[in-house]
Write a protein that holds these residues in place. Sequence first.
Motif, short mmCIF file in Angstrom:
data_model
loop_
_atom_site.label_atom_id
_atom_site.label_comp_id
_atom_site.label_asym_id
_atom_site.label_seq_id
_atom_site.Cartn_x
_atom_site.Cartn_y
_atom_site.Cartn_z
N ASN A 38 0.84 -1.21 0.00
CA ASN A 38 0.00 0.00 0.00
C ASN A 38 0.87 1.25 0.00
N ALA A 39 2.14 1.12 0.43
CA ALA A 39 3.04 2.28 0.49
C ALA A 39 3.66 2.53 -0.88
N GLY A 40 4.05 3.77 -1.12
CA GLY A 40 4.80 4.11 -2.32
C GLY A 40 5.77 5.21 -1.95
N HIS A 41 7.01 4.85 -1.67
CA HIS A 41 7.99 5.86 -1.25
C HIS A 41 8.77 6.34 -2.47
N ASN A 128 -17.55 3.46 2.94
CA ASN A 128 -16.46 3.08 2.03
C ASN A 128 -15.13 3.62 2.55
N LEU A 129 -14.11 2.74 2.61
CA LEU A 129 -12.81 3.17 3.14
C LEU A 129 -11.89 3.68 2.04
N GLY A 130 -12.13 3.21 0.81
CA GLY A 130 -11.21 3.58 -0.26
C GLY A 130 -9.83 3.02 -0.01
N THR A 131 -9.72 1.73 0.31
CA THR A 131 -8.40 1.13 0.56
C THR A 131 -7.61 1.09 -0.75
N THR A 132 -6.34 0.75 -0.63
CA THR A 132 -5.51 0.65 -1.84
C THR A 132 -5.77 -0.66 -2.59
N ARG A 133 -6.58 -1.53 -1.99
CA ARG A 133 -6.93 -2.83 -2.60
C ARG A 133 -5.69 -3.71 -2.81
N ARG A 134 -4.73 -3.55 -1.95
CA ARG A 134 -3.52 -4.38 -2.01
C ARG A 134 -3.58 -5.55 -1.03
N GLY A 135 -4.73 -5.75 -0.39
CA GLY A 135 -4.90 -6.91 0.49
C GLY A 135 -4.37 -6.70 1.90
N ILE A 136 -4.11 -5.43 2.26
CA ILE A 136 -3.48 -5.14 3.55
C ILE A 136 -4.38 -5.56 4.73
N GLY A 137 -5.61 -5.05 4.74
CA GLY A 137 -6.52 -5.33 5.86
C GLY A 137 -6.74 -6.83 6.06
N PRO A 138 -7.13 -7.56 4.99
CA PRO A 138 -7.36 -9.00 5.16
C PRO A 138 -6.10 -9.76 5.60
N LEU A 224 -1.74 9.26 11.61
CA LEU A 224 -3.19 9.47 11.63
C LEU A 224 -3.95 8.37 10.88
N LEU A 225 -3.18 7.42 10.31
CA LEU A 225 -3.80 6.22 9.73
C LEU A 225 -3.58 5.03 10.65
N ASP A 226 -3.07 5.27 11.88
CA ASP A 226 -2.82 4.18 12.83
C ASP A 226 -4.15 3.50 13.20
N VAL A 235 -8.69 4.08 8.49
CA VAL A 235 -7.28 3.91 8.84
C VAL A 235 -6.74 2.71 8.09
N THR A 236 -5.43 2.50 8.21
CA THR A 236 -4.88 1.26 7.67
C THR A 236 -4.86 0.23 8.81
N SER A 237 -4.34 -0.97 8.55
CA SER A 237 -4.49 -2.03 9.55
C SER A 237 -3.21 -2.27 10.34
N ARG A 269 -4.72 13.91 1.85
CA ARG A 269 -5.26 12.61 2.28
C ARG A 269 -5.74 11.89 1.03
N VAL A 270 -5.49 10.59 0.97
CA VAL A 270 -6.02 9.80 -0.14
C VAL A 270 -6.90 8.72 0.47
N GLY A 271 -8.06 8.48 -0.14
CA GLY A 271 -9.02 7.57 0.47
C GLY A 271 -9.98 8.37 1.34
N ALA A 272 -10.93 7.64 1.97
CA ALA A 272 -12.00 8.31 2.70
C ALA A 272 -11.58 8.67 4.12
N GLY A 299 -2.33 5.92 -8.04
CA GLY A 299 -2.56 6.97 -9.04
C GLY A 299 -3.77 7.82 -8.74
N ARG A 300 -4.43 7.59 -7.60
CA ARG A 300 -5.63 8.38 -7.27
C ARG A 300 -5.24 9.83 -6.95
N ALA A 301 -6.12 10.78 -7.30
CA ALA A 301 -5.88 12.19 -6.94
C ALA A 301 -5.99 12.31 -5.42
P1 IMP Z 1 -5.15 0.13 3.11
O1 IMP Z 1 -3.90 0.42 3.87
O2 IMP Z 1 -4.92 -0.24 1.68
O3 IMP Z 1 -6.04 -0.84 3.82
O4 IMP Z 1 -6.00 1.49 3.03
C1 IMP Z 1 -6.60 2.09 4.16
C2 IMP Z 1 -6.54 3.61 4.07
O5 IMP Z 1 -5.18 4.04 4.20
C3 IMP Z 1 -7.01 4.17 2.71
O6 IMP Z 1 -7.63 5.43 2.96
C4 IMP Z 1 -5.72 4.37 1.95
O7 IMP Z 1 -5.85 5.35 0.94
C5 IMP Z 1 -4.79 4.81 3.07
N1 IMP Z 1 -3.39 4.49 2.79
C6 IMP Z 1 -2.77 3.29 2.89
N2 IMP Z 1 -1.47 3.39 2.57
C7 IMP Z 1 -1.24 4.67 2.29
C8 IMP Z 1 -0.07 5.40 1.91
O8 IMP Z 1 1.05 4.87 1.80
N3 IMP Z 1 -0.24 6.74 1.70
C9 IMP Z 1 -1.44 7.36 1.87
N4 IMP Z 1 -2.56 6.72 2.22
C10 IMP Z 1 -2.46 5.39 2.42
#
Ligand code: IMP
Length: 446
Positions: A38-41, A128-138, A224-226, A235-237, A269-272, A299-301
């Motif tokens: 889900n990260a992109g550094h 809707n959380l708007g996750t990155t759909r990379r399978g992180i939460g599950p 703040l995504l803790d 938040v993320t998981s 912020r990206v996602g909800a 690639g989301r705005a």
């Molecule tokens: P997940 O981590 O894919 O489950 O996504 C959960 C929430 O965290 C969503 O709102 C994502 O957009 C956000 N998120 C996860 N990873 C990042 C990141 O590296 N940068 C910014 N937002 C993130």
Amino acid sequence: MSVRIVIGAQFGDEAKGKITDYLAADARYVVRTGGGPNAGHSIHLPEGLVVLHQLASGVLRHGVTGVSGPGMVLNPSRLEEELEDLERRQLLRGEVVLSDRAHVILPLHEIEDAWEDELRTQRDPAANLGTTRRGIGPAYADRAGRWGLRMADLTRPAVLRARLDLLYATKAQVPGLPPQEELAAQLSEVGGRLAPLIRPTEPMLWDAVARGESVLLEGAQSALLDLDFGTYPFVTSSHPTSAGALVGSGLPPTEVDEVIGVAKAYATRVGAGPFPTEESGPLGEFLRRVGGERGATTGRARRCGWLDLAMLRYVARLNGLTSWAITKVDVLGGLEQVPVSVRYELPDGSTIRDVLPSQAEDLAQARPVYEQLEGWPEFHERLKERIRREGAAALPASLRSFLERVGRETGVPVEYLGYGPGRDETLRLNVPLTQTTRGHRSAGSG
Ligand code: IMP
């Protein structure tokens, strides 16, 4: 020599990769402690842009070991692609080590992630959380439920098959899963190829610290995504806090020397989820365009807004920050005034300065109270050149007072500054602009 933690202080995408890459020059080990693809550094090298998803930024430097630590969830196929891409571009310069304890993201976790977010949305569009759909939460859910597969399991076909069999038994309701046998064979193959990189990483780090070598813990996502202290459930998981960096590396708290919080001079912020200082109009569009605010992974705005001191104070206290790295100040260059939110007001008339409410619904009601600070000039090449030559002395006075204000308001000095995307566009303020006698403990008087 030292153990330093770098964490994001907003909602992610604060240019942590750039700051970590800068600090990695002094490190022997750089460790990713949580999250996964889900990260992109993003790191701008002279050879071009590199976006690291599952590898620590140390892998880009000679003589540094980049560790994907035990707190991570790793997608082995995507990881192989990342390694191959770096190898092809001849940018894989450091050593790569993958923790044997890191959990594995399977294709079924990605399917589940998308399926769950759709399920939420069908029940309640606002959920809707708007996750990155990379399978992180599950994947983290299976880790906590003790159904998960770990990287070490990929190198033992019999263990792998047994664990996969159990895991599949829990997934009967998930549509579109790949056949179990096919997946087991595929994972064994990838595991065989990655096996030389998989090993216990915590003793390696304990020994490094005992030898006096520098270790940098590179947080992904942001405080703040803790999972507990962010804007739950948006938040993320994982735990992208300083405490999470310890659990995610196996290093003890007694070894930590510095905790560096990275924040942009504005916010995104990206996602909800709630974002009190969001600018949805033309100013938000301006920040998005000039700051290039598009997700490095999806690639989301990105949603854009202003710096929020209540959030920074909260994050400073929560993480025991010892310094700030403030990034992307060049994006605001040329604005006459820079709005900064100094506190919130709630509908009942109460004020929030530094303790964020536990309910996302309450934060969504918070009205930011802005102060307009004096802007600074555009960061044209001549100014950048002077900063490279003369350091902090060349910074515009109004930018210095902006940074001093951040230091005073949060009780944490600003020590690093990012003023452009390039590797050489980071400045260390050798004498921090704000001398706070009591460090972070002076923050937050309520
Ligand atoms: P997940 O981590 O894919 O489950 O996504 C959960 C929430 O965290 C969503 O709102 C994502 O957009 C956000 N998120 C996860 N990873 C990042 C990141 O590296 N940068 C910014 N937002 C993130």
